[in-house]
Design a protein around this motif. Structure first.
Motif, mmCIF file in Angstrom:
data_model
loop_
_atom_site.group_PDB
_atom_site.id
_atom_site.type_symbol
_atom_site.label_atom_id
_atom_site.label_comp_id
_atom_site.label_asym_id
_atom_site.label_seq_id
_atom_site.Cartn_x
_atom_site.Cartn_y
_atom_site.Cartn_z
ATOM 1 N N LEU A 1 -29.825 -5.946 -48.517
ATOM 2 C CA LEU A 1 -30.478 -7.246 -48.669
ATOM 3 C C LEU A 1 -30.296 -7.810 -50.076
ATOM 4 O O LEU A 1 -30.171 -9.025 -50.257
ATOM 5 C CB LEU A 1 -31.969 -7.120 -48.342
ATOM 6 C CG LEU A 1 -32.347 -7.114 -46.856
ATOM 7 C CD1 LEU A 1 -33.830 -6.809 -46.697
ATOM 8 C CD2 LEU A 1 -31.992 -8.443 -46.205
ATOM 9 N N LEU B 1 -26.968 -9.536 -50.211
ATOM 10 C CA LEU B 1 -26.944 -10.788 -49.461
ATOM 11 C C LEU B 1 -27.608 -11.932 -50.227
ATOM 12 O O LEU B 1 -27.318 -13.108 -49.985
ATOM 13 C CB LEU B 1 -27.638 -10.595 -48.104
ATOM 14 C CG LEU B 1 -26.896 -9.685 -47.109
ATOM 15 C CD1 LEU B 1 -27.792 -9.355 -45.926
ATOM 16 C CD2 LEU B 1 -25.621 -10.357 -46.637
ATOM 17 N N GLN B 2 -28.464 -11.588 -51.150
ATOM 18 C CA GLN B 2 -29.171 -12.611 -51.914
ATOM 19 C C GLN B 2 -28.401 -13.083 -53.146
ATOM 20 O O GLN B 2 -28.839 -13.997 -53.843
ATOM 21 C CB GLN B 2 -30.541 -12.066 -52.331
ATOM 22 C CG GLN B 2 -31.487 -11.859 -51.151
ATOM 23 C CD GLN B 2 -32.730 -11.089 -51.530
ATOM 24 O OE1 GLN B 2 -32.933 -10.751 -52.694
ATOM 25 N NE2 GLN B 2 -33.579 -10.801 -50.554
ATOM 26 N N LEU C 1 -21.723 -13.525 -49.442
ATOM 27 C CA LEU C 1 -21.689 -12.640 -48.276
ATOM 28 C C LEU C 1 -22.469 -13.253 -47.123
ATOM 29 O O LEU C 1 -23.422 -14.002 -47.311
ATOM 30 C CB LEU C 1 -22.276 -11.273 -48.636
ATOM 31 C CG LEU C 1 -21.634 -10.552 -49.830
ATOM 32 C CD1 LEU C 1 -22.312 -9.208 -50.066
ATOM 33 C CD2 LEU C 1 -20.147 -10.369 -49.601
ATOM 34 N N HIS C 2 -22.058 -12.898 -45.898
ATOM 35 C CA HIS C 2 -22.698 -13.454 -44.703
ATOM 36 C C HIS C 2 -23.014 -12.321 -43.729
ATOM 37 O O HIS C 2 -22.124 -11.548 -43.350
ATOM 38 C CB HIS C 2 -21.775 -14.472 -44.036
ATOM 39 C CG HIS C 2 -22.305 -15.017 -42.746
ATOM 40 N ND1 HIS C 2 -23.492 -15.722 -42.662
ATOM 41 C CD2 HIS C 2 -21.813 -14.954 -41.479
ATOM 42 C CE1 HIS C 2 -23.706 -16.072 -41.406
ATOM 43 N NE2 HIS C 2 -22.701 -15.613 -40.675
ATOM 44 N N LEU C 3 -24.264 -12.203 -43.331
ATOM 45 C CA LEU C 3 -24.686 -11.151 -42.411
ATOM 46 C C LEU C 3 -24.256 -11.499 -40.985
ATOM 47 O O LEU C 3 -24.613 -12.555 -40.456
ATOM 48 C CB LEU C 3 -26.209 -10.977 -42.469
ATOM 49 C CG LEU C 3 -26.798 -9.914 -41.526
ATOM 50 C CD1 LEU C 3 -26.322 -8.524 -41.919
ATOM 51 C CD2 LEU C 3 -28.335 -9.975 -41.548
ATOM 52 N N LEU D 1 -31.218 -2.916 -43.015
ATOM 53 C CA LEU D 1 -30.796 -3.601 -44.241
ATOM 54 C C LEU D 1 -31.596 -3.154 -45.453
ATOM 55 O O LEU D 1 -31.192 -3.390 -46.594
ATOM 56 C CB LEU D 1 -30.946 -5.116 -44.071
ATOM 57 C CG LEU D 1 -30.061 -5.752 -42.987
ATOM 58 C CD1 LEU D 1 -30.407 -7.228 -42.843
ATOM 59 C CD2 LEU D 1 -28.589 -5.582 -43.323
ATOM 60 N N LEU E 1 -18.964 -3.686 -45.007
ATOM 61 C CA LEU E 1 -18.666 -4.987 -45.585
ATOM 62 C C LEU E 1 -17.205 -5.283 -45.281
ATOM 63 O O LEU E 1 -16.311 -4.666 -45.863
ATOM 64 C CB LEU E 1 -18.923 -5.001 -47.095
ATOM 65 C CG LEU E 1 -20.379 -5.311 -47.522
ATOM 66 C CD1 LEU E 1 -21.342 -4.254 -47.010
ATOM 67 C CD2 LEU E 1 -20.467 -5.433 -49.036
ATOM 68 N N VAL F 1 -21.510 -6.988 -42.641
ATOM 69 C CA VAL F 1 -21.549 -8.145 -43.544
ATOM 70 C C VAL F 1 -20.125 -8.632 -43.752
ATOM 71 O O VAL F 1 -19.217 -7.833 -44.023
ATOM 72 C CB VAL F 1 -22.183 -7.763 -44.904
ATOM 73 C CG1 VAL F 1 -22.127 -8.944 -45.868
ATOM 74 C CG2 VAL F 1 -23.620 -7.291 -44.704
#
Length: 489
Positions: free
Chosen positions: A4, A7-8, A14-16, A24, A80, A105
């Protein structure tokens, strides 16, 4: 550090694609980049796996399931997947991640894997940007020394030692994909190739050395203690080793060329009626770095790259490798069992090549002189044709059954012989009766019992076999003719 957190980070983009919240939130222990079809042996629990999906083929559900399954079995935190190779992350990979419960991801083409790796380790060590950069990179004097060593053609042992000297007693290894140790720091204990996978599973940091090489000898930097060195230092060390690898690659290419010239001498004498040229052989042996005189053993493989890496596992061995053939010098004082050692290493090579790789090896007998080497080459190639998935490494000296001997005959030849000898029998009861009759040592009673027939019926059928094949089953040589034909069918 969690998935997580990555992703932030807007800078990564990045895209989940799939991942449950609880998954996560798992702790990330490290990062490994790989495009091996079966990467499990190089992974440890809690790792993020970066993959460009080079291994994936359009519509291949099984391959995607196998790759992601290996990640799940190793306890990977997430996959990833880079979008650059295929323009997107394939649905087959998404489905496999969902099935194996591995968060997925997408990494956009603009984001390098190195940026992702740096982000992970920067978070683990804290915000290094607030600290003096010089504390977390190679000192200027070390970088200068390493540059001079690279220009002078220093080997990986010296480079790794000097690069890590300022870090104290750190254990650091330079390994190939088969687990062979190319170099290690003085304080690093010996790490046998067969134990690399287990050691990696306990954690640590691994960085792939990005250079052109075969799948079998690709380099990776391995530090068992993830807190032993800041990531920027390790990345710089990896870059220095990558520069050094270029020179190594050129040297190895020259050695392979000299090895192929030696093989060409042997093949040339096989091809023509000219008398053996001992002088040409001695010149080729010397050019390939082999002692002139003594005993040699010739090996033939389906992959010259795999054979070369396998021979590098034999400490102290002196050899020359061409495109797919190697010549090994056998010192009478040496205790190296080349065939045994290569059998032990071969599973590591097969894991690197993946399930689709056809990796087999044939080994000729020990030989001396030009004629002996020619014979050993012929033997090695014959043994190669008899090797298979069950016995991928076959020495000619181990061909001790008729079946093993016949396995080396080309399939095209076997099929012609089988059809010519047994064709008149067809695929029905006469052929079946012959097979059972020979399997029971030509016993009428045991054959009748095995086939649930009257003995007279067995006599009639065998007489028909003899008429149709022109063989007399009371003669040993004719029995062998028919037995061999059955094995060829």
């Amino acid at each position: 550090m969690h998935v997580l957190d990555l992703l932030q980070l807007d800078s990564l983009g990045l895209h989940l694609l799939w991942g449950e919240e609880t998954l996560l939130g798992q702790e990330v222990a490290g990062v490994t980049a790989t495009d091996l079809e079966e990467p499990g042996r190089f992974l440890g629990p809690g790792e993020l796996v970066l993959s460009g999906l080079v291994w994936w083929a359009e519509g291949d559900v099984a391959k995607a399931d196998r790759f992601v399954g290996a990640l799940a079995d190793a306890g990977a935190t997430a996959l990833l997947a880079g979008e650059e190779t295929h323009g997107r992350v394939p649905e087959e990979v998404v489905d496999a991640c969902r099935s194996h419960r591995v968060p997925l991801v997408a990494v956009p083409a603009r984001t390098s894997f190195r940026a992702v790796t740096e982000a992970v380790y920067l978070r683990q060590w804290g915000d290094l940007s607030r600290r003096p950069t010089r504390l977390f990179a190679l000192p200027e004097n070390v970088r200068g020394e390493l540059s001079r060593l690279v220009e002078a053609g220093a080997g990986p042992d010296e480079l790794l030692d000097r690069a890590c000297a300022h870090l104290g007693r750190v254990s650091c290894y330079l390994l190939t994909a088969t687990g062979r140790t190319v170099a290690r720091t003085p304080s690093a204990p010996e790490l046998p190739a067969g134990q690399v996978s287990a050691a990696s599973a306990r954690g640590g940091v691994r960085l792939r050395i990005e250079t052109e090489s075969s799948p079998y000898d690709a380099w990776q930097l391995y530090v068992p203690d993830p807190d032993a060195a800041p990531p920027r230092v390790l990345h710089e060390i990896a870059e220095v080793l990558a520069q050094s690898r270029g020179g190594q690659t050129r040297r190895l290419a020259a050695e392979r060329l000299a090895g192929q010239e030696l093989v060409a001498v042997l093949e040339g004498t096989l091809a023509g009626p000219a008398p053996a040229d001992t002088g040409a052989l001695e010149e080729a042996l010397a050019g390939a770095g082999l002692p002139v005189g003594g005993a040699y053993r010739v090996m033939a493989s389906t992959s010259g790259d795999a054979l070369a890496e396998g021979l590098r596992h034999l400490e102290g061995a002196v050899y020359a490798v061409g495109r797919s053939v190697a010549v090994l010098h056998e010192d009478p004082a040496s205790e190296i069992d080349a065939a045994g050692a290569l059998r032990a290493v071969w599973p590591l090579l097969q894991q690197c090549g993946g399930p689709q790789a056809d990796l087999r090896l044939g080994i000729g007998a020990r030989a001396e002189g030009l004629e002996g080497l020619r014979a050993s080459l012929t033997q090695a190639r014959f043994a190669l044709t008899s090797a298979d998935g069950t016995v991928p490494v076959r020495g000619v000296e181990h061909l001790d059954t008729l079946g093993e001997l016949m396995a080396g005959i080309p399939p095209e030849v076997r099929s012609v012989y089988g059809a010519r000898t047994l064709g008149a029998l067809g695929d029905g009861m006469l052929r079946d009766t012959l097979e059972v009759f020979l399997a029971n040592n030509c016993s009428w009673a045991r054959t009748a019992e095995a086939l649930h027939l009257h003995v007279n019926t067995v006599h009639y059928r065998i007489e028909r076999v003899e008429v149709l094949t022109g063989r007399d089953l009371s003669r040993l040589d004719h029995k062998l003719d028919l037995y061999a034909a059955l094995r060829c069918g």
